[in-house]
Design a protein around this motif. Structure first.
Motif, PDB file in Angstrom:
ATOM      1  N   ALA A 125      15.074   1.392  10.367  1.00 36.73           N
ATOM      2  CA  ALA A 125      15.991   1.809   9.320  1.00 36.73           C
ATOM      3  C   ALA A 125      15.570   1.189   7.992  1.00 36.73           C
ATOM      4  CB  ALA A 125      17.418   1.401   9.683  1.00 36.73           C
ATOM      5  N   GLU A 126      16.305   1.538   6.940  1.00 39.56           N
ATOM      6  CA  GLU A 126      16.046   0.954   5.626  1.00 39.56           C
ATOM      7  C   GLU A 126      16.092  -0.569   5.719  1.00 39.56           C
ATOM      8  OE1 GLU A 126      15.201   2.357   2.925  1.00 39.56           O
ATOM      9  OE2 GLU A 126      15.689   4.474   3.191  1.00 39.56           O
ATOM     10  N   GLY A 127      15.127  -1.220   5.139  1.00 36.80           N
ATOM     11  CA  GLY A 127      15.086  -2.672   5.128  1.00 36.80           C
ATOM     12  C   GLY A 127      14.417  -3.298   6.328  1.00 36.80           C
ATOM     13  N   ASP A 128      14.076  -2.484   7.355  1.00 36.81           N
ATOM     14  CA  ASP A 128      13.425  -3.050   8.550  1.00 36.81           C
ATOM     15  C   ASP A 128      11.930  -3.275   8.350  1.00 36.81           C
ATOM     16  OD1 ASP A 128      15.780  -3.075   9.941  1.00 36.81           O
ATOM     17  OD2 ASP A 128      15.367  -1.268  11.107  1.00 36.81           O
ATOM     18  N   LEU A 129      11.329  -2.564   7.383  1.00 33.33           N
ATOM     19  CA  LEU A 129       9.874  -2.541   7.286  1.00 33.33           C
ATOM     20  C   LEU A 129       9.384  -3.007   5.917  1.00 33.33           C
ATOM     21  CD1 LEU A 129       9.311   0.953   8.924  1.00 33.33           C
ATOM     22  CD2 LEU A 129       8.980  -1.265  10.026  1.00 33.33           C
ATOM     23  N   GLU A 130       8.262  -3.709   5.930  1.00 29.59           N
ATOM     24  CA  GLU A 130       7.538  -4.058   4.715  1.00 29.59           C
ATOM     25  C   GLU A 130       6.227  -3.283   4.730  1.00 29.59           C
ATOM     26  OE1 GLU A 130       5.303  -7.904   2.605  1.00 29.59           O
ATOM     27  OE2 GLU A 130       6.581  -8.193   4.374  1.00 29.59           O
ATOM     28  N   ILE A 131       5.918  -2.572   3.632  1.00 28.73           N
ATOM     29  CA  ILE A 131       4.732  -1.729   3.548  1.00 28.73           C
ATOM     30  C   ILE A 131       3.633  -2.460   2.777  1.00 28.73           C
ATOM     31  CG2 ILE A 131       3.831   0.521   2.849  1.00 28.73           C
ATOM     32  CD1 ILE A 131       5.957   0.727   4.951  1.00 28.73           C
ATOM     33  N   ALA A 132       2.380  -2.297   3.221  1.00 30.84           N
ATOM     34  CA  ALA A 132       1.238  -2.891   2.528  1.00 30.84           C
ATOM     35  C   ALA A 132       0.063  -1.927   2.598  1.00 30.84           C
ATOM     36  CB  ALA A 132       0.864  -4.231   3.155  1.00 30.84           C
ATOM     37  N   LEU A 133      -0.866  -2.080   1.647  1.00 34.76           N
ATOM     38  CA  LEU A 133      -2.091  -1.290   1.610  1.00 34.76           C
ATOM     39  C   LEU A 133      -3.285  -2.145   1.992  1.00 34.76           C
ATOM     40  CD1 LEU A 133      -1.913   0.811  -1.697  1.00 34.76           C
ATOM     41  CD2 LEU A 133      -1.729   1.644   0.652  1.00 34.76           C
ATOM     42  N   GLY A 134      -4.215  -1.558   2.738  1.00 35.69           N
ATOM     43  CA  GLY A 134      -5.488  -2.214   2.974  1.00 35.69           C
ATOM     44  C   GLY A 134      -6.440  -1.923   1.826  1.00 35.69           C
ATOM     45  N   ALA A 135      -7.541  -2.621   1.766  1.00 35.54           N
ATOM     46  CA  ALA A 135      -8.545  -2.378   0.733  1.00 35.54           C
ATOM     47  C   ALA A 135      -9.297  -1.089   1.048  1.00 35.54           C
ATOM     48  CB  ALA A 135      -9.512  -3.554   0.662  1.00 35.54           C
ATOM     49  N   PRO A 136      -9.602  -0.271   0.045  1.00 32.15           N
ATOM     50  CA  PRO A 136     -10.383   0.947   0.303  1.00 32.15           C
ATOM     51  C   PRO A 136     -11.804   0.603   0.708  1.00 32.15           C
ATOM     52  CG  PRO A 136     -10.077   0.607  -2.058  1.00 32.15           C
ATOM     53  CD  PRO A 136      -9.233  -0.421  -1.367  1.00 32.15           C
ATOM     54  N   ASP A 137     -12.414   1.490   1.482  1.00 32.44           N
ATOM     55  CA  ASP A 137     -13.780   1.294   1.952  1.00 32.44           C
ATOM     56  C   ASP A 137     -14.515   2.625   1.832  1.00 32.44           C
ATOM     57  OD1 ASP A 137     -16.001   0.070   2.938  1.00 32.44           O
ATOM     58  OD2 ASP A 137     -15.188  -0.359   4.930  1.00 32.44           O
ATOM     59  N   ALA A 138     -15.835   2.592   1.907  1.00 32.94           N
ATOM     60  CA  ALA A 138     -16.640   3.801   1.738  1.00 32.94           C
ATOM     61  C   ALA A 138     -17.870   3.739   2.614  1.00 32.94           C
ATOM     62  CB  ALA A 138     -17.057   3.960   0.273  1.00 32.94           C
ATOM     63  N   ALA A 139     -18.339   4.940   3.034  1.00 34.49           N
ATOM     64  CA  ALA A 139     -19.574   5.054   3.814  1.00 34.49           C
ATOM     65  C   ALA A 139     -20.044   6.491   3.777  1.00 34.49           C
ATOM     66  CB  ALA A 139     -19.353   4.606   5.257  1.00 34.49           C
ATOM     67  N   ALA A 140     -21.267   6.714   3.331  1.00 35.42           N
ATOM     68  CA  ALA A 140     -21.935   8.021   3.390  1.00 35.42           C
ATOM     69  C   ALA A 140     -21.065   9.158   2.870  1.00 35.42           C
ATOM     70  CB  ALA A 140     -22.368   8.314   4.832  1.00 35.42           C
ATOM     71  N   GLY A 141     -20.472   8.980   1.700  1.00 39.99           N
ATOM     72  CA  GLY A 141     -19.694  10.048   1.087  1.00 39.99           C
ATOM     73  C   GLY A 141     -18.272  10.148   1.565  1.00 39.99           C
ATOM     74  N   SER A 142     -17.853   9.288   2.496  1.00 40.33           N
ATOM     75  CA  SER A 142     -16.488   9.279   2.983  1.00 40.33           C
ATOM     76  C   SER A 142     -15.744   8.066   2.446  1.00 40.33           C
ATOM     77  CB  SER A 142     -16.453   9.266   4.521  1.00 40.33           C
ATOM     78  OG  SER A 142     -16.982  10.459   5.037  1.00 40.33           O
ATOM     79  N   ARG A 143     -14.440   8.179   2.347  1.00 36.29           N
ATOM     80  CA  ARG A 143     -13.595   7.098   1.873  1.00 36.29           C
ATOM     81  C   ARG A 143     -12.527   6.809   2.940  1.00 36.29           C
ATOM     82  NH1 ARG A 143     -17.327   7.234  -1.130  1.00 36.29           N
ATOM     83  NH2 ARG A 143     -17.291   7.473  -3.412  1.00 36.29           N
TER      84      ARG A 143
END
Length: 281
Positions: A125-143
């Motif tokens: 429910a609301e308030g149960d979760l904390e959201i975070a982002l990982g660092a972007p990565d790249a390889a052979a034209g893909s992200r």
């Protein structure tokens, strides 16, 4: 090569090695339906083009016919186009898909022990979760980039969803025409998150040309599931804000929330204190 000439339309079948009778029969069935301008089988599968006089229900009839048709030994894709060659429908004859398109439970890293699948837990429910982002990565034209959600409540809670994401440019506007497509080979399952643990959803897209469109993504607005309040996060690399080459019209493959994924960072590590960033020269 086998050609069957019909009035005002044609069926063409050119086998590479030998004639495959079931394939040829499928084309004859298509011709007998009477509203295709052309029908052919090549390396891309079955291609059907409607004639100008095709009835309004031709698209629906074709979908049902091909879905109910007996499958071939090897999966055969089909594509249905309008008289102007606009793609109207795509799928697989007999609904038989290749193995890589059949959703399966995600493979966990070797050192990760699976959480109980049937753990009795309410939906987060609301308030149960904390959201975070990982660092972007790249390889052979893909992200690649990961989104994480940590259960910060005092008890287990469950998710069975994909994160809801908007991608913002520097002006704070949502990038137009972004397609978030479910990763086809990962099964959407209910995951009960123990208190203090975290889950991951992964994003995968192709590199886009920022020289033609410099309006890059500088922030993401993320809700863990539909109806939840979103949070806005800026991507970072090596502790410094960074932009993403996610531009208008991008197509992004997205996994559902899962406990962990092989080849990706362990979700709980995303919430550990990080050392101070080193200033860039």
């Amino acid at each position: 090569p086998t050609d069957l000439a019909l009035a005002y339309r044609s069926v063409r079948y050119s086998p590479a090695n030998r004639t495959d009778i079931p394939e040829l029969q499928l084309l004859i069935e298509a011709a007998k339906r009477g509203f295709f301008e052309s029908a052919s089988i090549d390396h891309s599968g079955l291609n059907l083009v409607l004639g100008n006089e095709a009835p309004a229900e031709a698209e629906k009839e074709t979908r049902l016919w091909l879905e109910r048709h007996g499958p071939f030994g090897e999966p055969m894709p089909y594509k249905l186009a309008s008289p102007r060659y606009e793609v109207l429908a795509e799928g697989w004859v007999g609904n038989k898909k290749p193995q890589w398109l059949i959703p399966k439970p995600v493979v966990l890293p070797d050192k990760v022990k699976s959480w109980p699948a049937n753990q009795p837990a309410p939906l987060c429910a609301e308030g149960d979760l904390e959201i975070a982002l990982g660092a972007p990565d790249a390889a052979a034209g893909s992200r690649y980039m990961a989104v994480y959600a940590k259960n910060i409540s005092a008890r287990s809670c469950a998710l069975q969803s994909y994160p809801q994401i908007d991608f913002l440019n520097e002006a704070g506007d949502a990038q137009p025409d972004i397609e978030l497509q479910p990763e086809p080979d990962i099964l959407l399952e209910r995951v009960a998150i123990p208190s203090g643990e975290a889950v991951i959803s992964t994003l995968d897209w192709n590199a886009m040309s920022t020289s033609q469109d410099p309006d890059e993504t500088v922030a993401l607005v993320i809700a863990a599931a539909k109806g939840m309040k979103p949070v806005q996060l800026a991507p970072q690399y090596d502790g410094q804000p960074t932009s993403l080459d996610i531009l208008d019209g991008a197509q992004i493959a997205q996994s559902p929330w899962v406990q962990a994924r092989d080849g990706w960072a362990i979700p709980g590590d995303a919430f550990k204190p990080q050392p101070p960033a080193t200033p860039r020269p």
